[in-house]
Design an enzyme around this catalytic site. Structure first.
Site, short mmCIF file in Angstrom:
data_model
loop_
_atom_site.label_atom_id
_atom_site.label_comp_id
_atom_site.label_asym_id
_atom_site.label_seq_id
_atom_site.Cartn_x
_atom_site.Cartn_y
_atom_site.Cartn_z
N PRO A 257 -4.40 10.31 3.99
CA PRO A 257 -3.93 9.06 4.58
C PRO A 257 -2.97 8.35 3.63
O PRO A 257 -3.13 8.43 2.41
CB PRO A 257 -5.22 8.24 4.73
CG PRO A 257 -6.12 8.74 3.64
CD PRO A 257 -5.76 10.20 3.42
N ASP B 173 0.85 -1.20 0.00
CA ASP B 173 0.00 0.00 0.00
C ASP B 173 0.88 1.25 0.00
O ASP B 173 0.57 2.26 0.64
CB ASP B 173 -0.99 0.02 1.17
CG ASP B 173 -2.13 1.01 0.94
OD1 ASP B 173 -2.16 1.65 -0.14
OD2 ASP B 173 -2.98 1.15 1.83
O1 DOR Z 1 -3.92 5.21 3.30
C1 DOR Z 1 -4.34 5.00 2.17
N1 DOR Z 1 -3.86 5.69 1.13
N2 DOR Z 1 -5.30 4.11 1.99
C2 DOR Z 1 -5.92 3.96 0.80
O2 DOR Z 1 -6.79 3.14 0.70
C3 DOR Z 1 -5.56 4.81 -0.34
C4 DOR Z 1 -4.19 5.31 -0.20
C5 DOR Z 1 -3.86 6.42 -1.16
O3 DOR Z 1 -4.20 6.34 -2.33
O4 DOR Z 1 -3.22 7.39 -0.72
ZN ZN Z 2 -7.09 0.89 0.41
#
Ligand code: DOR
Ligand code: ZN
Length: 428
Positions: free
Chosen positions: A320, A302
């Site tokens: 996030p 991620d």
């Molecule tokens: O923390 C995250 N960032 N969670 C997600 O599901 C998407 C991701 C982002 O694209 O920055």
């Molecule tokens: Zn995600």
């Protein structure tokens, strides 16, 4: 190009030489030689199959200030990866054959890892109607993983329809499990700590409810479901139950959810803001145990690069997400290998073999054996490295590991026999 890797410990076994020729592993044995070959000294190094990431945000097209296919590919190679799945939440969204082919071509041009585009499940990630899944699958990018990641496919009827389509394509829906009605304004894990810090909570049930629903839908349809970034002990329990019932479900956990907890939020440093949020100690232990026993199939980064102005603000307005590609293997070393929960074959399985199988990738996740594609990495497990954000290859700097000493260093990565990383540095 011909390369001889001298004295590598394949999956931590006895030292052996590897002859890499014409993109393949031509031989594995003792005292190998070949005229004109480049020799790489691998004394003390562990050889693993090239890592495969199911979940990378490369940000191109649209946010090239945060990451590009090229900079993200370089970060991936430095982390020991030879293939990464590029998430669809770009701008424009990767919801057509045109956009996935564009990302795929950029990956080929960079030439550092195989960039495998993920296709959006719904048009514009809006969760209203299905994207052209078939056209993306049939495109040059050969999409097999479909995801609205960043958003949950929340409508159960649409999720069912998506599962029916991907079944026919031999694909999989990778679900970002988050019931949006339960996470409005959420900032961190819901619990005593969120109450004390005055940050709106993101309850474990918002993730678990969607996973429970989706494993039932996957079973009903007879389709493959993959669950992104599992973060709670309850999710592991549901997955264990679903697998025992024969549901075709796979799941991933991120390095940060294996190492860090909600206690990081005490600092109010938005580098620790991520979706799903960092959870509790008990969750971390359940995730490690679930990965060790195979309930969780894969480690996926991620990797979520963000520009400074999107990240270095007050907690509530920060985006996030955190970087992961360059430190993922080190975090797995620290959280699973060193405590004895996973051996080297287990690392290869969870970071290469199973992710390649989930993504239906040819040529990755293969054994280090004669005749196989020469996609592999060499790791110095004895090295200890203090993470310096300024030294990262990613265009962004939002690493949660800044200043942390982590075990292990990727010394070399080979993509089809060509070094993309040598002596711990990207090959230009
Ligand atoms: O923390 C995250 N960032 N969670 C997600 O599901 C998407 C991701 C982002 O694209 O920055
Ligand atoms: Zn995600």
């Amino acid at each position: 190009m011909t390369t001889i890797v001298k004295g590598a410990r394949v999956l931590g076994g006895d030292p052996a030489d590897l002859l890499l020729e014409d993109g393949r592993i031509a031989a594995v044995g003792e005292r190998l030689s070949a005229t004109g070959a480049t020799v790489v000294d691998a004394d003390g190094l562990v050889a693993l199959p090239g890592l495969v990431d199911l979940h990378t945000h490369l940000r191109e097209p649209g946010r090239e200030d945060a990451e590009t296919v090229e900079t993200g590919s370089r970060a991936a190679a430095l982390g020991g990866y030879t293939a990464v799945h590029a998430m669809a939440n770009t701008d424009p969204v990767a919801d057509t054959a045109g956009v996935v082919e564009q990302v795929w071509r950029l990956g080929q041009q960079a030439g550092l890892v195989d960039v495998v585009p993920v296709g959006a499940v719904t048009v514009g990630l809006r969760g209203e109607r299905l994207a052209e899944l078939g056209a993306m699958a049939d495109s040059a990018a050969r999409v097999r993983v479909f995801s609205d990641d960043g958003h949950c496919v929340a409508d159960p009827a649409l999720m069912r329809r998506a599962l029916e389509y991907v079944k026919a394509l031999d694909g999989v829906v990778a679900q970002h499990a988050e019931e949006p009605r339960l996470t409005v304004g959420a900032q961190m894990n819901e619990g005593d700590r969120s109450a004390r810090l005055g940050l709106t909570g993101w309850p474990a049930a918002a993730e678990e409810a969607v996973i429970a629903r989706d494993v039932l839908l996957a079973q009903h349809v007879g389709a493959r479901l993959h669950v992104c970034h599992v973060s709670t002990a309850g999710s592991v329990e549901i997955l264990r139950w679903a697998k025992s019932r024969g549901v075709q479900v796979t799941a991933e956990v991120t390095p940060h959810h294996l190492l860090l907890t909600e206690a990081c939020a005490e600092s109010y440093d938005p580098v620790f803001k991520v979706n799903p949020p960092l959870r509790t100690d008990e969750d971390v232990h359940a995730l490690r145990a679930g990965l060790a026993d195979g309930t969780i199939d894969a480690v996926a980064t991620d990797h979520a690069p963000h520009a400074v102005e999107d990240k270095e603000s007050e907690w509530a307005s920060a985006r996030p997400g955190m970087l992961g590609l360059e430190q993922a293997l080190s975090v797995v070393l620290q959280t699973l290998v060193e405590p004895g929960l996973l051996d080297w074959a287990g690392v290869a399985d969870r970071m290469s073999v199973r992710p390649a199988a989930i993504g239906r990738l040819d040529g990755h996740g293969r054994p280090i054996a004669p005749g196989e594609p020469a996609n592999l990495l060499l790791l110095d497990p004895a090295a200890r490295v203090t993470v310096d954000p300024a030294a990262l290859a990613s265009r962004s700097r939002n690493t949660p590991y800044a200043g942390r000493e982590l075990p292990g260093r990727v010394v070399a990565t080979f993509l089809r026999g060509e070094a993309t990383v040598l002596d711990g540095k990207a090959v230009e």
